[in-house]
Design a protein around this motif. Sequence first.
Motif, mmCIF file in Angstrom:
data_model
loop_
_atom_site.group_PDB
_atom_site.id
_atom_site.type_symbol
_atom_site.label_atom_id
_atom_site.label_comp_id
_atom_site.label_asym_id
_atom_site.label_seq_id
_atom_site.Cartn_x
_atom_site.Cartn_y
_atom_site.Cartn_z
ATOM 1 N N LEU A 19 23.613 6.320 6.010
ATOM 2 C CA LEU A 19 22.565 5.559 5.321
ATOM 3 C C LEU A 19 21.677 6.467 4.473
ATOM 4 O O LEU A 19 21.097 7.432 4.977
ATOM 5 N N SER A 20 21.581 6.153 3.176
ATOM 6 C CA SER A 20 20.732 6.935 2.266
ATOM 7 C C SER A 20 19.355 6.320 2.102
ATOM 8 O O SER A 20 18.341 7.015 2.078
ATOM 9 N N ALA A 21 19.309 4.993 1.944
ATOM 10 C CA ALA A 21 18.038 4.312 1.733
ATOM 11 C C ALA A 21 18.210 2.824 1.990
ATOM 12 O O ALA A 21 19.307 2.278 1.862
ATOM 13 N N VAL A 22 17.106 2.178 2.360
ATOM 14 C CA VAL A 22 17.072 0.716 2.501
ATOM 15 C C VAL A 22 15.937 0.198 1.647
ATOM 16 O O VAL A 22 14.817 0.720 1.689
ATOM 17 N N LEU A 23 16.236 -0.819 0.865
ATOM 18 C CA LEU A 23 15.243 -1.418 -0.020
ATOM 19 C C LEU A 23 15.105 -2.892 0.359
ATOM 20 O O LEU A 23 16.074 -3.633 0.319
ATOM 21 N N ALA A 24 13.897 -3.297 0.777
ATOM 22 C CA ALA A 24 13.631 -4.706 1.103
ATOM 23 C C ALA A 24 12.849 -5.333 -0.041
ATOM 24 O O ALA A 24 12.046 -4.650 -0.693
ATOM 25 N N GLN A 25 13.067 -6.633 -0.281
ATOM 26 C CA GLN A 25 12.388 -7.259 -1.405
ATOM 27 C C GLN A 25 12.122 -8.744 -1.177
ATOM 28 O O GLN A 25 12.731 -9.376 -0.324
ATOM 29 N N ARG A 26 11.170 -9.271 -1.955
ATOM 30 C CA ARG A 26 10.854 -10.692 -2.007
ATOM 31 C C ARG A 26 10.522 -11.050 -3.457
ATOM 32 O O ARG A 26 10.063 -10.191 -4.217
ATOM 33 N N LEU A 27 10.697 -12.310 -3.817
ATOM 34 C CA LEU A 27 10.306 -12.770 -5.148
ATOM 35 C C LEU A 27 8.951 -13.463 -5.072
ATOM 36 O O LEU A 27 8.690 -14.242 -4.154
ATOM 37 N N VAL A 28 8.085 -13.169 -6.047
ATOM 38 C CA VAL A 28 6.781 -13.830 -6.146
ATOM 39 C C VAL A 28 6.616 -14.412 -7.552
ATOM 40 O O VAL A 28 7.171 -13.894 -8.517
ATOM 41 N N ARG A 29 5.879 -15.505 -7.637
ATOM 42 C CA ARG A 29 5.615 -16.117 -8.939
ATOM 43 C C ARG A 29 4.635 -15.263 -9.732
ATOM 44 O O ARG A 29 3.679 -14.711 -9.172
ATOM 45 N N VAL A 30 4.866 -15.200 -11.040
ATOM 46 C CA VAL A 30 3.998 -14.413 -11.932
ATOM 47 C C VAL A 30 2.941 -15.334 -12.542
ATOM 48 O O VAL A 30 3.255 -16.456 -12.966
ATOM 49 N N ILE A 31 1.698 -14.868 -12.570
ATOM 50 C CA ILE A 31 0.611 -15.650 -13.161
ATOM 51 C C ILE A 31 0.876 -15.843 -14.653
ATOM 52 O O ILE A 31 1.254 -14.902 -15.358
ATOM 53 N N CYS A 32 0.687 -17.063 -15.131
ATOM 54 C CA CYS A 32 0.895 -17.367 -16.551
ATOM 55 C C CYS A 32 -0.054 -16.520 -17.404
ATOM 56 O O CYS A 32 -1.277 -16.575 -17.215
ATOM 57 N N PRO A 33 0.474 -15.730 -18.352
ATOM 58 C CA PRO A 33 -0.391 -14.880 -19.171
ATOM 59 C C PRO A 33 -1.269 -15.667 -20.152
ATOM 60 O O PRO A 33 -2.270 -15.150 -20.637
ATOM 61 N N HIS A 34 -0.916 -16.925 -20.402
ATOM 62 C CA HIS A 34 -1.662 -17.739 -21.375
ATOM 63 C C HIS A 34 -2.932 -18.353 -20.781
ATOM 64 O O HIS A 34 -3.856 -18.694 -21.527
ATOM 65 N N CYS A 35 -2.963 -18.516 -19.464
ATOM 66 C CA CYS A 35 -4.149 -19.146 -18.858
ATOM 67 C C CYS A 35 -4.681 -18.342 -17.665
ATOM 68 O O CYS A 35 -5.376 -18.878 -16.802
ATOM 69 N N ARG A 36 -4.352 -17.065 -17.625
ATOM 70 C CA ARG A 36 -4.810 -16.227 -16.511
ATOM 71 C C ARG A 36 -6.318 -16.030 -16.572
ATOM 72 O O ARG A 36 -6.885 -15.804 -17.642
ATOM 73 N N GLU A 37 -6.961 -16.110 -15.418
ATOM 74 C CA GLU A 37 -8.404 -15.865 -15.338
ATOM 75 C C GLU A 37 -8.702 -15.045 -14.095
ATOM 76 O O GLU A 37 -7.966 -15.082 -13.112
ATOM 77 N N SER A 38 -9.788 -14.294 -14.157
ATOM 78 C CA SER A 38 -10.188 -13.479 -13.004
ATOM 79 C C SER A 38 -11.247 -14.227 -12.200
ATOM 80 O O SER A 38 -11.927 -15.115 -12.721
ATOM 81 N N TYR A 39 -11.361 -13.870 -10.934
ATOM 82 C CA TYR A 39 -12.403 -14.459 -10.093
ATOM 83 C C TYR A 39 -12.741 -13.471 -8.987
ATOM 84 O O TYR A 39 -11.956 -12.581 -8.667
#
Length: 306
Positions: free
Chosen positions: A185-205
């Motif tokens: 074994l050289s390496a193990v990579l774990a992952q998940r997919l997440v939704r990306v915030i829309c760049p057109h209506c992104r706002e901070s809070y």
Amino acid sequence: MRVAGRDVDIRVSIIPTFYGERAVLRLLDKKKGILSLTDIGLGAEGVQIMERMLARTSGIILVTGPTGSGKSTTLYAALNRVNSSEKNIITIEDPIEYQIKGIGQIQVNPKIELTFAAGLRSILRQDPDIIMVGEIRDAETAEIAIQASLTGHLVLSTLHTNDAATAVTRLVDMGIEPFMIASSLSAVLAQRLVRVICPHCRESYKPVESYAGITLPELLYRGRGCDACFGMGTLGRTAIYEIMPIDQELCSMIIRRSHAGEIKEYAVSRGMKTLRDDGLARAAAGITTIEEVLRVTQDDYADVPL
């Protein structure tokens, strides 16, 4: 199918239910093609680690995660990175999602007894430099893949586990000897997919001081919802990762049959970012929301209330 001038492959699963048929479609956009290691969401440090592992001439690199977490996309990105006319690369997949020029790709076909294990045996007679096995589903496939990685082949494959450390214990549970896992074994990579915030209506809070027991940065981001994202506030997806390179101490821990929790604790002490750590960094950078990060990492933190 050809949709709006674009070739799109559709994988369809249909099952009968009490009230009628239920269909699930997976869309593979041919125009987008195969992504690079950077495009799939690996940061600069992650790309550097993966390139170092892919430069080896032997060993096995595992990508883990649940169904639909983007493991195949990561494998294709890795193959795309190492693909060259000087290297003999062969894959066995179920199904072949994207065709890659210069790579020999084999489709699993149980009707003619062409399984992952049977195909892998035949591949080894082709003198490959790099082998990609779509998924390790059983002990036989795992054993052949590990043997191949020990005899001068770089092997890439996937495994269904929640995190990187659990991949080791899963292989042991399959009946693979710990010393063979440690050697290959050289390496193990774990992952998940997440939704990306829309760049057109992104706002901070400004968030509350803590959320589900987690200290948050001063600013977080979310999408208000607009025409571009159909009011959802998100547009597209990216992946969050944890990468666990195997060092000498981890090899010793594997041979000692250490628990997955101990392996993870050691890897974190050596600088490994967990899935949640990577996700929180993406949330702070305005790429995704804190709710998304907690949603996809809750299985790894069952004791944290959501």
